[in-house]
Write an enzyme that holds these catalytic residues in place. Structure first.
Site, PDB file in Angstrom:
ATOM      1  N   CYS A  10      18.239  18.494  25.172  1.00 12.11           N
ATOM      2  CA  CYS A  10      18.960  19.655  25.719  1.00 12.11           C
ATOM      3  C   CYS A  10      18.234  20.956  25.378  1.00 12.11           C
ATOM      4  O   CYS A  10      18.264  21.915  26.153  1.00 12.11           O
ATOM      5  CB  CYS A  10      20.394  19.690  25.209  1.00 12.11           C
ATOM      6  SG  CYS A  10      20.557  19.765  23.411  1.00 12.11           S
ATOM      7  N   HIS A  14      24.323  21.641  20.544  1.00  9.41           N
ATOM      8  CA  HIS A  14      23.945  21.390  21.936  1.00  9.41           C
ATOM      9  C   HIS A  14      23.486  22.696  22.571  1.00  9.41           C
ATOM     10  O   HIS A  14      24.086  23.748  22.363  1.00  9.41           O
ATOM     11  CB  HIS A  14      25.137  20.819  22.710  1.00  9.41           C
ATOM     12  CG  HIS A  14      24.825  20.487  24.140  1.00  9.41           C
ATOM     13  ND1 HIS A  14      23.879  19.542  24.503  1.00  9.41           N
ATOM     14  CD2 HIS A  14      25.328  20.981  25.304  1.00  9.41           C
ATOM     15  CE1 HIS A  14      23.817  19.459  25.823  1.00  9.41           C
ATOM     16  NE2 HIS A  14      24.679  20.328  26.333  1.00  9.41           N
TER      17      HIS A  14
END
Length: 404
Positions: free
Chosen positions: A72, A356
């Site tokens: 990510c 994230h």
């Protein structure tokens, strides 16, 4: 550019040279701009400008990237770079193929350009691009990122830009032979010394990455013993800003972060550099300012701090302007407004160990939220969160394109 076009290019080079000299307040006899460096750099830029007149048939850009195992951080950074128009168009037109003088094969640049081509494909609606080949080549070049553990997005951005620059450098590689003699600029004004240092930098490092992302920092040191002032200049591709200590509920502004970055810092003898006059380490004060502003300024909000035993994350909300960020007060005296507009945000949610990365990027029709393979519209009032980590600003002043 044969024939008449060559004459036009020559006059354009001279015009840009005159602009450089006037903007930096230099006299022609002291500017000392290398003819070969100036000519080859500007000819390269003019060739690219000619090529960029070609019509690019672009899709919407609202295409996601597949997460191939804790990637990510890569996906968020690539989406932000994909919306850096000067870099995107340069990659899609393959302009680096006729510009580069580096002996390095442009493997990573080719793979990166291939990813961008997928993201901006006119038939790319509702599809997802797989960045596996690009990431594989990147890890071969930078083994530090091998494996599948989570990585820091800002660190990845620095390594990526550095590697792309190396591959597409307009300057041939010159082996450095030991420590170079220190240049003395005592008789120069600050602006002249800065221009001389920038010229020296461009003689070895000159690429589209430099055109867009590179700026120059000025570090001013004042010795508290003998009152000697010394100045050094360093090239930067991002500004890493400290966040003022606040409770989580309190909001700080980007201006406060910039003020903290540029405020005078006291250095004790142990941490201070050698005083040129005293010939020893002395208590000093240090101040940072921006000497040369890049076209694209990348601002890293330093949310992660390391102690002896652990890493902690600041979740303080830092508010930032979407338009007309004025960095003029942090530049040379009387430089006037230096305005930037926001076009991309890389955000980090979660904790140090379970985080994230996502991105928000400005499209022609508004902002979009990029979460790996998912792309959804987002409103402006949803951009200001305590998760903003790396901010991408494009300079909006009319003279922003003058870089040499």
């Amino acid at each position: 550019m044969p024939g008449a076009n060559g004459v036009n290019a020559e006059s354009s080079c001279q015009a840009l040279c005159r602009t450089l000299v006037s903007q930096n307040g230099l006299q022609r006899e002291t500017a000392d701009i290398s003819q070969s460096v100036l000519y080859t750099s500007l000819m390269g830029l003019l060739l690219v400008a000619d090529k960029e007149k070609e019509q690019l048939n672009l899709g919407s850009g609202r295409v996601g990237l597949r997460n191939i195992g804790n990637t990510c951080f890569l996906n968020a950074v690539v989406q932000c770079l994909s919306h850096t128009r000067g870099l995107r168009d340069y990659c899609l037109l393959k302009s680096y193929r006729h510009e580069k003088c580096s002996a390095e094969e442009a493997k990573l640049m080719e793979a990166f350009s291939q990813v961008l081509a997928g993201l901006w494909d006119t038939n790319g609606e509702d599809t997802v691009v797989n960045p596996r080949q690009f990431y594989t080549i990147f890890k071969e070049a930078v083994p530090y990122f091998s494996g599948y553990s989570q990585q820091d997005a800002q660190e990845f951005l620095r390594f990526l830009l550095d590697r792309l620059h190396t591959e597409i450098n307009r300057r041939p590689y010159v082996r450095r032979t030991g420590k170079e003699p220190e240049q003395k600029y005592a008789k120069f004004r600050i602006a002249e010394e800065a221009a001389a240092m920038w010229k020296k930098h461009l003689e070895r490092d000159d690429s589209r990455i430099v055109d867009l992302f590179s700026g120059q920092l000025r570090s001013s040191l004042h010795c508290s013993v003998c009152s000697h002032y010394s100045t050094t200049f360093d090239v930067f591709c991002d500004l890493s800003l400290p966040i003022p200590k606040r409770s989580t509920a309190e909001e700080v502004t980007l201006k406060q972060c910039l003020d903290l970055f540029s405020q005078e810092e006291k250095l004790d003898e142990e941490n201070a550099p050698m005083c040129e006059r005293c010939k020893r380490r002395t208590e000093s004060t240090k101040r940072l300012s921006i000497q040369r502003f890049p076209q694209v300024i990348v601002i890293h909000l330093n949310r992660f701090t390391m102690s002896r035993w652990s890493i902690s994350k600041s979740t303080v909300c830092v508010s930032f302007p979407l338009t007309n960020l004025d960095l003029g007060p942090y530049g040379p005296v009387n430089c006037g407004p230096v305005l930037y507009n926001l076009y991309a945000i890389c955000s980090h949610s979660g904790t140090v160990n379970m985080g994230h990365y996502t991105a928000c990027c400005l499209e022609d029709n508004g902002w979009c939220f990029y979460n790996d393979s998912s792309v959804t519209p987002v409103s402006e009032n949803q951009l200001q969160t305590n998760q903003a980590y790396v901010l991408f600003y494009q300079r909006s002043n009319s003279n922003a394109t003058i870089r040499k």
